[in-house]
Design a protein around this motif. Sequence first.
Motif, PDB file in Angstrom:
ATOM      1  N   THR A  58      13.129  71.614  42.725  1.00 30.05           N
ATOM      2  CA  THR A  58      14.551  71.753  43.040  1.00 30.05           C
ATOM      3  C   THR A  58      14.960  73.202  42.852  1.00 30.05           C
ATOM      4  O   THR A  58      14.192  74.036  42.358  1.00 30.05           O
ATOM      5  N   LEU A  59      16.204  73.510  43.213  1.00 30.71           N
ATOM      6  CA  LEU A  59      16.703  74.872  43.049  1.00 30.71           C
ATOM      7  C   LEU A  59      16.759  75.288  41.585  1.00 30.71           C
ATOM      8  O   LEU A  59      16.723  76.478  41.273  1.00 30.71           O
ATOM      9  N   ILE A  84      10.820  72.686  52.862  1.00 31.13           N
ATOM     10  CA  ILE A  84      12.144  72.703  52.238  1.00 31.13           C
ATOM     11  C   ILE A  84      13.024  71.695  52.961  1.00 31.13           C
ATOM     12  O   ILE A  84      13.197  71.773  54.181  1.00 31.13           O
ATOM     13  N   SER A 113      18.642  77.349  50.523  1.00 29.90           N
ATOM     14  CA  SER A 113      17.384  76.900  51.124  1.00 29.90           C
ATOM     15  C   SER A 113      16.915  77.884  52.191  1.00 29.90           C
ATOM     16  O   SER A 113      15.711  78.139  52.337  1.00 29.90           O
ATOM     17  N   LEU A 156      11.267  74.419  57.283  1.00 32.12           N
ATOM     18  CA  LEU A 156      12.630  74.064  56.890  1.00 32.12           C
ATOM     19  C   LEU A 156      13.089  72.877  57.724  1.00 32.12           C
ATOM     20  O   LEU A 156      13.090  72.936  58.949  1.00 32.12           O
ATOM     21  N   ALA A 164      16.562  70.803  48.595  1.00 30.38           N
ATOM     22  CA  ALA A 164      17.730  71.680  48.500  1.00 30.38           C
ATOM     23  C   ALA A 164      18.825  71.171  49.426  1.00 30.38           C
ATOM     24  O   ALA A 164      19.279  71.860  50.335  1.00 30.38           O
ATOM     25  N   THR A 165      19.240  69.946  49.184  1.00 33.40           N
ATOM     26  CA  THR A 165      20.239  69.305  50.047  1.00 33.40           C
ATOM     27  C   THR A 165      21.660  69.501  49.556  1.00 33.40           C
ATOM     28  O   THR A 165      22.613  69.218  50.282  1.00 33.40           O
TER      29      THR A 165
END
Length: 484
Positions: free
Chosen positions: A162-163, A181, A188, A204, A267-268
Amino acid sequence: MTIDYDVVIIGGSLAAYHAALAATQLRATVALVEPKGDYGFTHHHTLTEIGKLAQKLNDAASFGIHATHADTSEECNISMAWQEAMLYAQCVASNLKEQHSPAILAASGVDIIVGSGQFQSSPQLAFAVNNRLLRARTYLLASGSRPEIPDIEGLQATGYLTLSNIWQSLQRGTLPKNLVIIGGIPQSIEIAQTLARFGCSVTLVVKHPYVLPNIDPEIAILLQAQLEVEGVRVFTERPVTQVRLIEDKKWIQAGDKAIETDEILVATGQQPNLESLNLATVGVKWHRRSLVVNDKLQTTNHRIYACGDVIGGYDFANIANYEAKIALNNALFFPRLRVDYRFIPWAMFSVPMMAQVGLTETQAKRQFCQDEVLVLRQYFKTVAAAQLRDETTGICKLIVLENGEILGAAILGAEAGELINLIALAMSQKIKIKDLANLSPVYPSFSEILEQAAREWSKQRLNSNIALQEFLEGFFHFRRNWNL
């Protein structure tokens, strides 16, 4: 009721630190309750700058600069570069963290309390932490957020980054050869481009038609093209439905596409840190995992204010700090200030940088009559400074009304963050587009693009005014004949 503090600030975010420092400068008595500070964002900002420098070195030959390389494998060079880059990023993060250390804040008069606590309403409103009750006239929630994990089949069992932990994970190990990602948010995109520049194969995957849903579509298309030029595979309108682990490889089902990868970064979006605060007991409501606040940043309990990630939106430090200023002034004095996001810019640290303020073209044409809205475009390839630095990719779009009022701007290009600040200042001070056209910027500089775009306003107005064109033609015809 005994009041210990003028304001108690809850959270370890940068907005909380700035608010605490500002409160002491106003001679208020303030306590800051923080579980811990998170400066992970600093890593990808630093690594982005290193990636830009590495790209320049790769392109040095086009400037006539040639260097000799040691006879070592490319894989070894990339690995060494990554570890050294991470070390430098860690040093920068440590320096910035030291600037906001508890010791410095305490020396300024902030009562620092490390720990997690919760509100209580009986016998009176207070915040309980470490077996201690903190009583204040007002409270400010700036507790930040944590990654929001989507409900995707197999994701938990497969494992993911995660971030909040990606940089710690990569610091301990090596850069993965392949990374997928999931999610289209500014962070992101920044991470995708940065890791691709360090030699990682990045894919991505976003569920929206564009890489970012809330930016100008024209800018989004150019940004996606730049990502793809640098080797990032981009899949739009591909919701991820399943993740599986097959023979030590992670597989992602994105729409009709199956993607194999070494590692996954989710990274939503972010969700606020609220659960442990016991907010329901003190009458604070939230909706869809963000606090309900009015335009004065008061929650449904008028003595509790909030700012930053806990009230939703993208995670931008400058917006959180702006909200912290409004909330703090309302909390310490009288609640009269209101937030106004029209003039607050935001930027994404991609390469080239993307920045935006005010309304987009689509939003402006929905809000006003289409005939009243003018779109002024100027491309970076026309700017001397961009050609000198070989940074000609980009566009500047100004959205204005016929009367010259600036409604918004979107910029993709070098120094976009600095340029958008000038536009935001002009908008906040009600400076019209004709005044920007009279700007005489230093030559060569990137500010020229604002002057050039502003001149388009006069050109478009003249082209649409047939009567004025005929008058000017007649006037100069008369002058020519009169001089004879």
